[in-house]
Design a protein around this motif. Structure first.
Motif, PDB file in Angstrom:
ATOM      1  N   LYS A  82      -7.660   7.278   0.163  1.00  0.00           N
ATOM      2  CA  LYS A  82      -8.319   8.178  -0.865  1.00  0.00           C
ATOM      3  C   LYS A  82      -7.552   8.508  -2.096  1.00  0.00           C
ATOM      4  CE  LYS A  82      -8.961  11.536   2.090  1.00  0.00           C
ATOM      5  NZ  LYS A  82      -9.447  12.770   2.664  1.00  0.00           N
ATOM      6  N   ASP A  83      -6.322   9.320  -2.073  1.00  0.00           N
ATOM      7  CA  ASP A  83      -5.562   9.632  -3.189  1.00  0.00           C
ATOM      8  C   ASP A  83      -4.975   8.458  -3.656  1.00  0.00           C
ATOM      9  OD1 ASP A  83      -6.906  12.134  -3.018  1.00  0.00           O
ATOM     10  OD2 ASP A  83      -5.337  12.671  -1.737  1.00  0.00           O
ATOM     11  N   GLN A  84      -4.542   8.398  -4.813  1.00  0.00           N
ATOM     12  CA  GLN A  84      -3.621   7.159  -5.350  1.00  0.00           C
ATOM     13  C   GLN A  84      -2.202   7.577  -5.700  1.00  0.00           C
ATOM     14  OE1 GLN A  84      -5.220   4.709  -8.298  1.00  0.00           O
ATOM     15  NE2 GLN A  84      -7.335   5.443  -8.156  1.00  0.00           N
ATOM     16  N   SER A  85      -1.272   6.790  -5.469  1.00  0.00           N
ATOM     17  CA  SER A  85      -0.075   7.054  -5.732  1.00  0.00           C
ATOM     18  C   SER A  85       0.316   7.699  -7.208  1.00  0.00           C
ATOM     19  CB  SER A  85       1.029   5.904  -5.568  1.00  0.00           C
ATOM     20  OG  SER A  85       2.249   6.283  -5.843  1.00  0.00           O
ATOM     21  N   ASP A  86       0.856   8.724  -7.487  1.00  0.00           N
ATOM     22  CA  ASP A  86       1.006   9.489  -8.615  1.00  0.00           C
ATOM     23  C   ASP A  86       2.201   9.025  -9.653  1.00  0.00           C
ATOM     24  OD1 ASP A  86       2.870  10.577  -7.350  1.00  0.00           O
ATOM     25  OD2 ASP A  86       2.168  12.885  -7.411  1.00  0.00           O
ATOM     26  N   HIS A  87       3.063   8.163  -8.922  1.00  0.00           N
ATOM     27  CA  HIS A  87       4.101   7.500  -9.794  1.00  0.00           C
ATOM     28  C   HIS A  87       4.185   6.117  -9.293  1.00  0.00           C
ATOM     29  CE1 HIS A  87       6.997   8.025  -6.560  1.00  0.00           C
ATOM     30  NE2 HIS A  87       6.548   9.073  -6.367  1.00  0.00           N
ATOM     31  N   GLU A  88       5.019   5.234  -9.984  1.00  0.00           N
ATOM     32  CA  GLU A  88       5.116   3.960  -9.525  1.00  0.00           C
ATOM     33  C   GLU A  88       6.772   3.534  -9.751  1.00  0.00           C
ATOM     34  OE1 GLU A  88       3.002   1.072 -11.760  1.00  0.00           O
ATOM     35  OE2 GLU A  88       0.897   1.930 -11.223  1.00  0.00           O
ATOM     36  N   SER A  89       7.720   4.500  -9.212  1.00  0.00           N
ATOM     37  CA  SER A  89       8.901   4.275  -9.105  1.00  0.00           C
ATOM     38  C   SER A  89       9.129   3.276  -8.183  1.00  0.00           C
ATOM     39  CB  SER A  89       9.670   5.673  -8.909  1.00  0.00           C
ATOM     40  OG  SER A  89       9.162   6.089  -7.735  1.00  0.00           O
ATOM     41  N   SER A  90       8.531   2.987  -7.223  1.00  0.00           N
ATOM     42  CA  SER A  90       8.738   2.171  -5.960  1.00  0.00           C
ATOM     43  C   SER A  90       8.149   1.034  -6.323  1.00  0.00           C
ATOM     44  CB  SER A  90       8.033   2.658  -4.736  1.00  0.00           C
ATOM     45  OG  SER A  90       8.553   4.002  -4.490  1.00  0.00           O
TER      46      SER A  90
END
Length: 362
Positions: free
Chosen positions: A26-34
């Motif tokens: 459902k919810d998406q990752s809120d950052h793309e540091s990984s």
């Protein structure tokens, strides 16, 4: 008859509980540091190569790399991959070592090339929604898990596909207590689907990766058990809104694919195969003749078992985006399952092996 109906009603209640408690993407990752490495093994996938790559390139998760392994394809797969140079990394498969299973060795080679913090293995017949990677990563981090996996939505084109393919969801939502599977590391409570497996890199490497299951024809289940044995949680999610897997084009492919996996999946145990066959005949085929007897005799209680298994199957199909009419085929699917399991057991025991993608596996 009252006891028989009561048992089927309990099956229905357990199924409803599993449907309600299985996590969804459902919810998406809120950052793309990984960084996520999307890893795709291909062998003779000219029908799928372009579509799967295009679906991955459309991913809204930007911090990613895409690596495809061409596993000695004899069709136009390599030509198609050449058209994506600069957008993806393509590697050529090494010679298959003795006793390794082809897909497992391909995934092992892909893992050695990956540079991400997370490894996402998908099959060539998978299509991802643009937000699938982001949602999967969010769920994995939320549960502090070593692996997120799930059974995709399966288009079923042929008659055998309509009978057998949706049973994958049926098995999971009926037989697996997913609360135990998702909230413990007990290897016995394990299900997984190799079409989509998103690993935490550290969990994958610490558990031995695909090398640890190099001989397995059901590597998805065995690698998940290996992670659990090493103390990592593995989350089985309902991913059908985000991931599609068009597994088979022909009836022959359906039969070959399921024959390869089903007997091996129950540990090649003859007693287990007998019990599974007896169970599905008793509870998922017998309700059909009981229904017919009830209609013609006026004994309406005999019609109740079929109505219960119809409702159970319908709820699973609705929860997993399968055909809303598949439930009508459930008694026939049960018989097809028994014939399939019997065939697979005979092949496994007489040494004839299982043929898949031009290779023979014992």
């Amino acid at each position: 008859m009252v006891i028989y109906i009561s048992i089927l009603f309990i099956f229905l209640l357990l199924t409803v509980m599993n449907i309600l408690t299985m996590p969804r993407l459902k919810d998406q990752s809120d950052h793309e540091s990984s960084k996520v490495s999307i890893l795709i093994p291909m062998r003779n996938e000219q029908a799928n190569a372009a579509d799967v790559i295009d679906s991955v390139l459309k991913s809204t998760y930007m911090n990613k790399e895409i690596i495809v392994l061409n596993d000695h394809s004899e069709d136009l797969t390599e030509n198609i991959l050449d058209t994506y140079r600069g957008k993806i990394k393509v590697i050529q498969g090494e010679k298959l070592p003795e006793r390794w299973v082809g897909k497992v060795f391909a995934c092992h080679q892909l893992s050695r090339q990956a540079t991400g913090d997370y490894y996402c293995f998908i099959d060539a017949d998978v299509r991802l929604e643009p937000d699938a990677i982001s949602k999967g990563l969010h769920l994995l981090k939320k549960h502090h898990a070593g692996l997120i996996t799930g059974f995709p939505q399966f288009p079923a084109k042929t008659f055998l596909a309509k009978l057998l393919v949706p049973l994958q969801h049926f098995f999971v939502f009926f037989h697996l207590p997913n609360i135990v599977a998702n909230h413990s590391t007990k290897p016995a409570f394990t299900a997984a689907h190799g079409a989509f497996m998103l690993f935490d890199k550290n969990a994958y490497l610490a558990s031995g990766g695909h090398y640890a299951v190099r001989h397995s024809l059901v590597e998805d289940i065995h690698i998940t058990r290996t992670l659990k044995q090493n103390g990592f949680r593995c989350i089985l999610s309902n991913v059908t809104k985000s991931i599609t897997c068009d597994m088979y084009e022909t009836n022959a492919e359906v039969w070959g694919g399921f024959t390869k996996n089903i007997f091996t999946g129950i540990g090649r145990s003859v007693p287990a195969a007998f019990l599974v066959a007896l169970f599905y005949i008793s509870f998922y085929f017998i309700p059909l003749p009981l229904f017919l007897i009830g209609v013609f005799s006026g004994n309406w209680m005999l019609t109740v078992p079929l109505l219960i298994i119809f409702l159970q199957t319908f709820l699973i199909d609705a929860a997993t985006s399968q055909s809303k009419l598949h439930f009508l085929l459930m008694p026939i699917s049960a018989i097809a399952l028994v014939i399939l399991l019997s065939t697979a057991a005979i092949k496994g025991l007489n040494g004839s092996g299982y043929k898949w993608k031009g290779r023979i596996y014992q």
